[in-house]
Design a protein around this motif. Structure first.
Motif, short mmCIF file in Angstrom:
data_model
loop_
_atom_site.label_atom_id
_atom_site.label_comp_id
_atom_site.label_asym_id
_atom_site.label_seq_id
_atom_site.Cartn_x
_atom_site.Cartn_y
_atom_site.Cartn_z
N SER A 52 0.82 -1.21 0.00
CA SER A 52 0.00 0.00 0.00
C SER A 52 0.85 1.26 0.00
CB SER A 52 -0.92 0.01 1.22
OG SER A 52 -1.81 -1.09 1.19
N LEU A 53 0.40 2.25 -0.74
CA LEU A 53 1.04 3.56 -0.80
C LEU A 53 0.05 4.62 -0.35
CD1 LEU A 53 2.73 3.32 -4.32
CD2 LEU A 53 3.83 3.02 -2.10
N PRO A 54 0.53 5.76 0.15
CA PRO A 54 -0.38 6.84 0.53
C PRO A 54 -0.93 7.54 -0.71
CG PRO A 54 1.90 7.50 0.88
CD PRO A 54 1.94 6.06 0.48
N ASN A 55 -2.18 7.33 -1.02
CA ASN A 55 -2.77 7.89 -2.23
C ASN A 55 -2.67 9.41 -2.29
OD1 ASN A 55 -3.51 5.47 -3.43
ND2 ASN A 55 -5.52 5.42 -2.46
N GLU A 56 -2.69 10.05 -1.12
CA GLU A 56 -2.66 11.52 -1.12
C GLU A 56 -1.34 12.08 -1.63
OE1 GLU A 56 -1.70 10.19 3.16
OE2 GLU A 56 -2.99 9.57 1.50
N PHE A 57 -0.31 11.25 -1.76
CA PHE A 57 0.97 11.71 -2.29
C PHE A 57 1.10 11.47 -3.80
CE2 PHE A 57 3.21 11.13 2.05
CZ PHE A 57 2.69 12.35 2.46
N LEU A 58 0.11 10.82 -4.39
CA LEU A 58 0.18 10.54 -5.83
C LEU A 58 -0.14 11.77 -6.67
CD1 LEU A 58 -1.51 7.02 -5.97
CD2 LEU A 58 0.93 7.56 -6.08
N SER A 59 -1.11 12.55 -6.22
CA SER A 59 -1.54 13.72 -6.96
C SER A 59 -2.06 14.77 -5.99
CB SER A 59 -2.65 13.35 -7.96
OG SER A 59 -3.26 14.51 -8.51
N ARG A 60 -2.00 16.04 -6.40
CA ARG A 60 -2.54 17.12 -5.59
C ARG A 60 -4.01 17.37 -5.88
NH1 ARG A 60 -0.08 21.79 -7.35
NH2 ARG A 60 0.58 20.70 -9.23
N ASP A 61 -4.59 16.56 -6.79
CA ASP A 61 -5.98 16.72 -7.18
C ASP A 61 -6.86 15.78 -6.34
OD1 ASP A 61 -8.46 16.89 -8.37
OD2 ASP A 61 -7.70 16.83 -10.42
N PRO A 62 -7.73 16.30 -5.47
CA PRO A 62 -8.58 15.44 -4.64
C PRO A 62 -9.47 14.52 -5.46
CG PRO A 62 -8.61 17.71 -3.83
CD PRO A 62 -7.92 17.73 -5.16
N ALA A 63 -9.89 14.96 -6.64
CA ALA A 63 -10.75 14.13 -7.49
C ALA A 63 -10.00 12.88 -7.96
CB ALA A 63 -11.25 14.94 -8.68
N LEU A 77 2.33 12.75 -12.79
CA LEU A 77 2.33 13.99 -13.55
C LEU A 77 1.12 14.08 -14.48
CD1 LEU A 77 6.12 14.08 -14.43
CD2 LEU A 77 4.93 15.42 -12.68
N VAL A 78 0.67 12.96 -14.97
CA VAL A 78 -0.46 12.94 -15.90
C VAL A 78 -1.79 13.21 -15.18
CG1 VAL A 78 -1.06 10.49 -15.76
CG2 VAL A 78 -1.31 11.70 -17.94
N HIS A 79 -1.75 13.24 -13.85
CA HIS A 79 -2.96 13.51 -13.07
C HIS A 79 -2.82 14.74 -12.17
CE1 HIS A 79 -3.61 9.01 -13.77
NE2 HIS A 79 -4.55 9.64 -14.45
N GLU A 80 -1.84 15.57 -12.44
CA GLU A 80 -1.64 16.76 -11.63
C GLU A 80 -2.51 17.92 -12.12
OE1 GLU A 80 1.27 17.43 -8.66
OE2 GLU A 80 -0.57 16.25 -8.71
N PRO A 81 -3.04 18.74 -11.20
CA PRO A 81 -3.91 19.86 -11.57
C PRO A 81 -3.11 21.11 -11.95
CG PRO A 81 -3.73 19.74 -9.20
CD PRO A 81 -2.91 18.58 -9.75
N ASP A 82 -3.84 22.22 -12.11
CA ASP A 82 -3.24 23.55 -12.34
C ASP A 82 -2.42 23.61 -13.62
OD1 ASP A 82 -4.35 24.25 -9.84
OD2 ASP A 82 -2.53 23.58 -8.79
N GLY A 83 -2.85 22.88 -14.65
CA GLY A 83 -2.17 22.94 -15.94
C GLY A 83 -0.94 22.07 -16.05
N VAL A 84 -0.57 21.37 -14.96
CA VAL A 84 0.65 20.55 -14.99
C VAL A 84 0.50 19.39 -15.97
CG1 VAL A 84 2.11 18.97 -13.65
CG2 VAL A 84 1.41 21.15 -12.67
N LYS A 85 -0.63 18.67 -15.91
CA LYS A 85 -0.78 17.51 -16.79
C LYS A 85 -0.78 17.92 -18.26
CE LYS A 85 -5.87 17.20 -16.74
NZ LYS A 85 -7.01 16.32 -16.37
N GLU A 86 -1.35 19.09 -18.57
CA GLU A 86 -1.36 19.56 -19.96
C GLU A 86 0.06 19.89 -20.42
OE1 GLU A 86 -5.43 20.12 -18.34
OE2 GLU A 86 -3.43 20.63 -17.61
N ARG A 87 0.82 20.56 -19.57
CA ARG A 87 2.21 20.90 -19.94
C ARG A 87 3.06 19.64 -20.05
NH1 ARG A 87 1.02 25.09 -16.27
NH2 ARG A 87 2.15 24.07 -14.57
N PHE A 88 2.82 18.69 -19.15
CA PHE A 88 3.55 17.43 -19.18
C PHE A 88 3.33 16.70 -20.50
CE2 PHE A 88 2.96 12.78 -18.23
CZ PHE A 88 4.30 12.43 -18.26
#
Length: 315
Positions: free
Chosen positions: A186-197, A283-294
């Motif tokens: 198990s990994l802490p899901n909250e560290f995978l992405s900053r997007d709560p969704a 990175l592909v699930h990061e908010p604030d335009g990060v995933k688009e730039r990635f």
């Protein structure tokens, strides 16, 4: 083989090198493709989580082929289609290398004149980096030579916080006795992405089960260490490579510093390390335009190198 079409992709159940059935998706371009991308997902996930990203590639002229790895996703869990003997987390490095080699040759047969790129995330990132460096089969040297470039997204080279040596010793040795025994990872899901969704979707996803077999976990950690310590010396100098990593990656199993060190050690003539400031692991699930730039960065990198291929090239 069975296949169905969705709006953005075609899904099919295809047999691998040993007859195991894999759930696959192909994202086709609307016009002539300029390149083909073979994508390898990470530990305890599946390719359905990349639908948006792979559709973006297809829109920009890159055909994408992806598959739920053996032991994960629908390949392991779809009771109507999966092979007898398939089980969640049941895999090993030898099979993973053979699988990449198999699908790479499959894509070459399907696309004889297009450059092929290999991309992986996390565990998949380590696998795609290891693939061209293996000096013993698989893969055959000729298979790695089919590649026009490799992209590693947050690759699992070394753990961010290393598992204790006694535990590693126990897992490595137990994996020789009971390789397919399930083991919690198990990994802490909250560290995978900053997007709560994204976190909420992960927790509700029936195809995400954070566990693996003892052999899977042992091989997953060992391949990164071997790559970091010695196999990097075997990297083909003329094979382009792109690393992309968030500097706020807090996932327990991924070390940002180790990825930088490995990048510096690779003797590739064309290599780029992109640091994504304040970004977490996915990175592909990061908010604030990060995933688009990635994705824009990865797509541009592929298309730039695809354009360097002679128009008359014959593979």
């Amino acid at each position: 083989m069975s296949s169905t079409s969705r709006n953005s992709f075609t899904e099919a159940w295809l047999s691998g090198f040993d007859g195991v059935k894999f759930y696959t998706r192909t994202y086709y371009t609307a016009s002539s493709a300029q390149a083909v991308l073979l994508f390898i997902h990470g530990f305890a996930e599946h390719i359905g989580r990349y639908e948006w990203a792979h559709a973006q590639c297809a829109i920009k002229g890159i055909t994408v082929f992806s598959f739920d790895q053996r032991g994960f996703g629908r390949t392991a869990l779809d009771s109507s289609h999966k092979s007898k003997g398939s089980a969640y987390g049941k895999t090993d490095l030898h099979s993973q290398m053979r699988d990449i080699e198999w699908w790479l040759k499959y894509l070459r047969n399907q696309n004889p004149h297009l450059p092929i790129f290999l991309m992986g995330h996390s565990m998949g990132g380590a696998l795609v980096l290891a693939f061209p460096t293996r000096t013993t089969a698989p893969p055959a040297k000729e298979s790695a030579e089919l590649l026009s470039g490799v992209i590693a997204s947050s690759p699992l080279v070394l753990q961010h916080v290393s598992t204790s040596r006694p535990v590693r010793f126990l897992v490595d040795n137990l994996s020789k006795i009971a390789p397919n025994m399930p083991f919690d990872a198990s990994l802490p899901n909250e560290f995978l992405s900053r997007d709560p969704a994204v976190i909420a979707a992960l927790e509700a996803d029936p195809l995400v089960m954070q566990k693996g077999s003892l052999k899977c976990l042992s091989d997953m950690l060992n391949v990164g260490e071997e790559l970091y310590e010695r196999d990097y010396l075997n990297w083909p100098k003329d094979l382009p490579v792109l690393f992309v990593h968030g500097d706020a990656d807090k996932v327990r199993v991924t070390s940002f510093g180790a990825a930088q060190d490995l990048f510096n050690r690779l003797q590739a003539m064309d290599k780029i390390f992109e640091t994504v400031k304040d970004a977490y692991h996915e990175l592909v699930h990061e908010p604030d335009g990060v995933k688009e730039r990635f994705m824009d960065s990865c797509i541009s990198w592929i298309l730039e190198r695809a354009a360097r291929q002679p128009s008359s090239v014959q593979f």
